[in-house]
Design a protein around this motif. Sequence first.
Motif, PDB file in Angstrom:
ATOM      1  N   ASP A 214       0.855  -1.451   0.139  1.00 27.98           N
ATOM      2  CA  ASP A 214      -0.104   0.202  -0.072  1.00 27.98           C
ATOM      3  C   ASP A 214       1.034   1.230  -0.014  1.00 27.98           C
ATOM      4  OD1 ASP A 214      -2.300   1.738   0.349  1.00 27.98           O
ATOM      5  OD2 ASP A 214      -2.304   1.626   2.263  1.00 27.98           O
ATOM      6  N   PRO A 215       1.635   1.694  -1.029  1.00 27.79           N
ATOM      7  CA  PRO A 215       2.483   2.959  -1.142  1.00 27.79           C
ATOM      8  C   PRO A 215       1.508   4.201  -1.663  1.00 27.79           C
ATOM      9  CG  PRO A 215       3.136   1.239  -2.946  1.00 27.79           C
ATOM     10  CD  PRO A 215       1.881   0.803  -2.169  1.00 27.79           C
ATOM     11  N   TYR A 216       0.304   3.764  -1.916  1.00 24.54           N
ATOM     12  CA  TYR A 216      -0.563   4.963  -3.069  1.00 24.54           C
ATOM     13  C   TYR A 216      -1.766   5.342  -2.177  1.00 24.54           C
ATOM     14  CZ  TYR A 216       3.208   3.783  -6.200  1.00 24.54           C
ATOM     15  OH  TYR A 216       4.415   3.521  -6.976  1.00 24.54           O
ATOM     16  N   SER A 217      -2.045   4.726  -1.085  1.00 28.24           N
ATOM     17  CA  SER A 217      -3.704   4.987  -0.688  1.00 28.24           C
ATOM     18  C   SER A 217      -3.567   6.605  -0.340  1.00 28.24           C
ATOM     19  CB  SER A 217      -4.013   4.268   0.397  1.00 28.24           C
ATOM     20  OG  SER A 217      -3.251   4.234   1.607  1.00 28.24           O
ATOM     21  N   SER A 218      -2.716   7.181  -0.242  1.00 25.40           N
ATOM     22  CA  SER A 218      -2.580   8.634   0.084  1.00 25.40           C
ATOM     23  C   SER A 218      -3.047   9.395  -1.188  1.00 25.40           C
ATOM     24  CB  SER A 218      -1.463   9.342   0.717  1.00 25.40           C
ATOM     25  OG  SER A 218      -1.230   8.622   1.728  1.00 25.40           O
ATOM     26  N   PHE A 219      -2.691   8.859  -2.305  1.00 24.70           N
ATOM     27  CA  PHE A 219      -2.998   9.623  -3.768  1.00 24.70           C
ATOM     28  C   PHE A 219      -4.120   9.058  -4.162  1.00 24.70           C
ATOM     29  CE2 PHE A 219       1.589   9.920  -2.955  1.00 24.70           C
ATOM     30  CZ  PHE A 219       1.543  11.261  -2.432  1.00 24.70           C
ATOM     31  N   THR A 220      -5.507   9.229  -3.716  1.00 25.43           N
ATOM     32  CA  THR A 220      -6.629   8.644  -4.413  1.00 25.43           C
ATOM     33  C   THR A 220      -7.135  10.127  -5.093  1.00 25.43           C
ATOM     34  OG1 THR A 220      -7.951   8.611  -2.291  1.00 25.43           O
ATOM     35  CG2 THR A 220      -6.893   6.587  -3.283  1.00 25.43           C
ATOM     36  N   TYR A 221      -7.713  10.105  -6.312  1.00 25.03           N
ATOM     37  CA  TYR A 221      -8.237  11.385  -6.815  1.00 25.03           C
ATOM     38  C   TYR A 221      -9.643  11.495  -6.878  1.00 25.03           C
ATOM     39  CZ  TYR A 221      -3.196  10.829  -8.012  1.00 25.03           C
ATOM     40  OH  TYR A 221      -1.653  10.824  -7.852  1.00 25.03           O
ATOM     41  N   GLU A 222     -10.312  10.279  -6.506  1.00 29.30           N
ATOM     42  CA  GLU A 222     -11.805  10.475  -6.594  1.00 29.30           C
ATOM     43  C   GLU A 222     -12.234   9.589  -4.992  1.00 29.30           C
ATOM     44  OE1 GLU A 222     -13.081   7.946  -9.985  1.00 29.30           O
ATOM     45  OE2 GLU A 222     -11.853   9.306 -11.433  1.00 29.30           O
ATOM     46  N   PRO A 223     -13.331  10.183  -4.777  1.00 28.44           N
ATOM     47  CA  PRO A 223     -13.690   9.486  -3.336  1.00 28.44           C
ATOM     48  C   PRO A 223     -13.789   8.068  -3.825  1.00 28.44           C
ATOM     49  CG  PRO A 223     -15.382  11.079  -4.209  1.00 28.44           C
ATOM     50  CD  PRO A 223     -14.217  11.148  -5.346  1.00 28.44           C
ATOM     51  N   SER A 224     -13.122   7.316  -2.922  1.00 30.49           N
ATOM     52  CA  SER A 224     -13.181   5.919  -3.115  1.00 30.49           C
ATOM     53  C   SER A 224     -13.034   5.329  -1.638  1.00 30.49           C
ATOM     54  CB  SER A 224     -12.112   5.338  -4.043  1.00 30.49           C
ATOM     55  OG  SER A 224     -10.978   5.863  -3.471  1.00 30.49           O
ATOM     56  N   ASP A 225     -13.594   4.128  -1.541  1.00 31.61           N
ATOM     57  CA  ASP A 225     -13.357   3.296  -0.168  1.00 31.61           C
ATOM     58  C   ASP A 225     -11.914   2.753  -0.188  1.00 31.61           C
ATOM     59  OD1 ASP A 225     -13.376   1.116   1.624  1.00 31.61           O
ATOM     60  OD2 ASP A 225     -15.616   1.160   1.678  1.00 31.61           O
ATOM     61  N   THR A 226     -10.994   3.078   0.806  1.00 29.47           N
ATOM     62  CA  THR A 226      -9.826   2.518   1.103  1.00 29.47           C
ATOM     63  C   THR A 226      -9.792   1.366   2.258  1.00 29.47           C
ATOM     64  OG1 THR A 226      -9.294   4.482   2.156  1.00 29.47           O
ATOM     65  CG2 THR A 226      -8.671   4.570  -0.075  1.00 29.47           C
ATOM     66  N   THR A 227     -10.778   0.898   2.645  1.00 29.68           N
ATOM     67  CA  THR A 227     -10.677  -0.059   3.696  1.00 29.68           C
ATOM     68  C   THR A 227      -9.479  -1.071   3.234  1.00 29.68           C
ATOM     69  OG1 THR A 227     -12.974   0.362   3.981  1.00 29.68           O
ATOM     70  CG2 THR A 227     -12.094  -1.790   4.827  1.00 29.68           C
ATOM     71  N   SER A 228      -8.758  -1.276   4.193  1.00 32.43           N
ATOM     72  CA  SER A 228      -7.427  -1.859   4.031  1.00 32.43           C
ATOM     73  C   SER A 228      -8.006  -3.413   4.096  1.00 32.43           C
ATOM     74  CB  SER A 228      -6.552  -1.839   5.052  1.00 32.43           C
ATOM     75  OG  SER A 228      -6.949  -1.970   6.239  1.00 32.43           O
ATOM     76  N   LEU A 229      -7.081  -4.344   3.375  1.00 29.72           N
ATOM     77  CA  LEU A 229      -7.330  -5.698   3.763  1.00 29.72           C
ATOM     78  C   LEU A 229      -7.163  -6.092   5.204  1.00 29.72           C
ATOM     79  CD1 LEU A 229      -5.726  -6.959   0.184  1.00 29.72           C
ATOM     80  CD2 LEU A 229      -8.268  -7.514   0.906  1.00 29.72           C
ATOM     81  N   LYS A 230      -6.187  -5.442   5.512  1.00 26.56           N
ATOM     82  CA  LYS A 230      -5.577  -5.814   7.116  1.00 26.56           C
ATOM     83  C   LYS A 230      -6.709  -5.717   7.882  1.00 26.56           C
ATOM     84  CE  LYS A 230      -2.246  -6.215   9.847  1.00 26.56           C
ATOM     85  NZ  LYS A 230      -2.288  -7.883   9.922  1.00 26.56           N
ATOM     86  N   SER A 231      -7.758  -4.492   7.889  1.00 24.88           N
ATOM     87  CA  SER A 231      -8.797  -4.157   8.634  1.00 24.88           C
ATOM     88  C   SER A 231      -9.688  -5.268   8.547  1.00 24.88           C
ATOM     89  CB  SER A 231      -9.229  -2.845   8.440  1.00 24.88           C
ATOM     90  OG  SER A 231      -9.985  -2.793   7.091  1.00 24.88           O
ATOM     91  N   LEU A 232      -9.928  -6.213   7.337  1.00 25.82           N
ATOM     92  CA  LEU A 232     -10.824  -7.189   7.436  1.00 25.82           C
ATOM     93  C   LEU A 232     -10.266  -8.565   7.875  1.00 25.82           C
ATOM     94  CD1 LEU A 232     -11.849  -6.127   3.718  1.00 25.82           C
ATOM     95  CD2 LEU A 232     -12.959  -5.581   5.888  1.00 25.82           C
TER      96      LEU A 232
END
Length: 404
Positions: A214-232
Amino acid sequence: MKDLRLDRFLADRVNLMAASEIRELLKITEGRKVISLAGGLPDPQTFPKDELKGIINKILSENGDRALQYSPTKGIGELRSELTNFLNCRGVPINNSDDIIVTSGSQQALHIIALTLINPRDYVVMELPSYLGAINAFRLSEPNFVGIPLDDDGMNVDILEARLRRLYGEGKTVKLVYTIPIAHNPAGVTMSLQRRKHLIELSEKYDFIIVEDDPYSSFTYEPSDTTSLKSLDRSNRVIYLSTLSKILAPGLRIGWIAASKEMVDVFERCKQSLDLHTSTFAQFISLEAIKSGVVKSVIERAKVIYKRKKDIMLEALEKYLVPGCWWSKPVGGLFIMLRLPREDLNTSKMLFEAIDAGVAYVPGGSFYVDGSGANTMRLNFSFPKEEDISEGIRILSSVVRNHL
Ligand SMILES: Cc1ncc(COP(=O)(O)O)c(C=O)c1O
């Protein structure tokens, strides 16, 4: 001087060390007037040089004796605690800083995973396409790669399920699935939440480990769900990797792995023999940069710059590229994938012509573990100057036209 004939001395594994096509490219383009859409470099405008000057002075005057000394293999305790908070704020639940090991970039994390988890002939699932650095790191452990295609919703988990069923039917077991679920490199897509949940279910049913990069989850350009696999994750089988390379500075070489303490202890044993520990000085700098809000402000600034550059590249592709070409519309990350209209077109062969014409890219074939993708290329929009992006795409389009 007599020729030593070095090949007589080299270990067999050297043959498995594919020279990174990107690094080779950077060498060829050095010193030439070429617009590089090749590497994955952050825009140096985002480097917080003044803030880092202050941080470095403070560290040297207040804590120089520790910052310049050897330090624990797992990483300095203060940074691991700070990363625990940082990850919890990002929605990656970590209970204890003992579940984190600091690595020399996430590239080293990938290497550690290859060394500690993959045996020759183990089945390892990679997305088609996937991150070249991961493919190269894992290849050293001689796995059997299984490639699973991506679409706009990330890895096609239904296809993965069908492949798992078939492999298990043949008495084969998959050891590990590597994925970049959010803002994929190079595809720019994000895995849908439904697929993320399905992947977790499969990992339990078929008993494999998931490496979530996960190097890029800080760079999302549209609203998107970034729930991590780790949290699931309900059974400690997700190994989460991330890095400060794109959100502070890659030259610091600070990445980390978050996993169960049991796994982290094994990774620690492995890292001991690789480099004893990650640069203590770089860890102190990173600690201060996160604590003081510098990383947060880099993310905010960089996100605006990268979104603008992405839009410029998409506009240029629309304006210049010939009909029949397809390109991704990234929801995040730093890359656009371009596919040429015919299967017989080979972007590796086209590259030298492109460099002579004044533009460089990464041929897509090396991102595909199944040998496909020869008519694709990866284009980076974070590094080139805004004014060069459009010109680079114009040149690229004329090179492509010559081949049609
Ligand atoms: C998906 C992915 N993983 C890992 C890395 C390696 O990053 P680092 O600079 O932390 O070694 C990169 C770098 O581009 C990447 O894109």
